[in-house]
Scaffold this active site. Sequence first.
Site, PDB file in Angstrom:
ATOM      1  N   SER A 168       0.838  -1.203   0.000  1.00  0.00           N
ATOM      2  CA  SER A 168       0.000   0.000   0.000  1.00  0.00           C
ATOM      3  C   SER A 168       0.877   1.258   0.000  1.00  0.00           C
ATOM      4  CB  SER A 168      -0.964  -0.066   1.202  1.00  0.00           C
ATOM      5  OG  SER A 168      -1.961   0.907   1.103  1.00  0.00           O
ATOM      6  N   SER A 169       0.794   2.092   1.030  1.00  0.00           N
ATOM      7  CA  SER A 169       1.676   3.263   1.069  1.00  0.00           C
ATOM      8  C   SER A 169       3.143   2.838   0.912  1.00  0.00           C
ATOM      9  CB  SER A 169       1.480   4.013   2.397  1.00  0.00           C
ATOM     10  OG  SER A 169       2.319   5.125   2.478  1.00  0.00           O
TER      11      SER A 169
END
Length: 372
Positions: free
Chosen positions: A137-138
């Site tokens: 994700s991030s």
Amino acid sequence: MFGVIRAIFLAAGLVRGASLQSVTGWGSNPSNIQMSIYVPDRLASKPPVVVALHGCGGNGQQMYSSSRFQTFADQYGFILIYPSSNSNQGMACWDNHSPQSLTHNGGGDTQGIVQQVQYTLNKYNGDADRVYVVGFSSGAMMTNNLAATYPDVFEAGAPFAGVPAACWAGAGGSNPLNTNTSCPNAGVTKSAQDWGNYARNAYSGYNGRRTRMQIWHGASDNLVLPQLFQEELKQWSNVLGVSLTSTNSNNPESGYTQYLYGDGKQLVGYIAAGLGHGAVPYHESMVLSFFGVLTTPATSTITTTRTSTITTTMTPTTTPRTTPAMTTTTPGNGGGSQSKWGQCGGIGWTGFTACSPPAACSTLNPYYAQCL
Ligand SMILES: *[C@@H]1O[C@H](CO)[C@@H](O)[C@H](O)[C@H]1NC(C)=O
């Protein structure tokens, strides 16, 4: 004799000597991030280094406990770095948007992570030609940005549920709580050339080796839309100069489709039908095989002999995130609550398990529950 000794250590719970350690004093740390490291008991003589990056609301400890990269480090002798982002903008996401972070030596999170790599290479006589990054994700977005800003440092990368490098440029933030989220949410589309230019511009004047990429995504990801998987492939196919050779269904397993570029050594993608954000297992052995770190046996013993008696017990699996039952509850968290998009549960999670209304805690897989 060794059997007896081993039994004693097993009984005492001392089989695993190595553990995740926090490290300070590793660099100028321009964006105030943190560092944890996992150094296996048996190190390869010139160990490769793998950076593993958490998603929003996570930290290095959570990334460590929600994946099984360390079991392979024990077997093959490479070093793992687990950085933790700061909580700028109220939530621990990586800075995937600022000019500092999107520029080689620009003074952002990318530079801080590279300082952690350099510290590790120096301290453990690591192999500077064998440095890798994987993230969720991030942390997957940061994986792409590290490949753009430091292709000289990272030989290969593996983003899970990410976006192309510089996708958040101009958004004013890269935190879903309080930021323009058109990058992950709008299915942004650009040409391969435009994406390639973004990546190349992150380190202008550089003409050396480019980071090889193995890209993973869930086809039912409604937080980071599956279109971003295609955009990542466009970006790196342009930068690496490889074209799509074939798409292969049920590869590496049922429900996954492989996007093979060239011979697959520079660029390959896997998209998983029916899987949402955080649900695609890390496939540690495939990631680490792509990196090339499963070919070097551990060759030097840096601690006592007891560790050499337990190295045959490893059982790598490609789907660890789907196997264990959800067991984590955290009664002692002070009764606070997590904000929307933040993590609220999963094995190894020790933070808030309640969500601030109207968000509700949704279990995405045994290792990750999120306030949605
Ligand atoms: C929102 O962010 C994107 C980058 O992700 C940027 O291109 C766009 O200009 C931003 N929109 C506004 C209104 O700031």
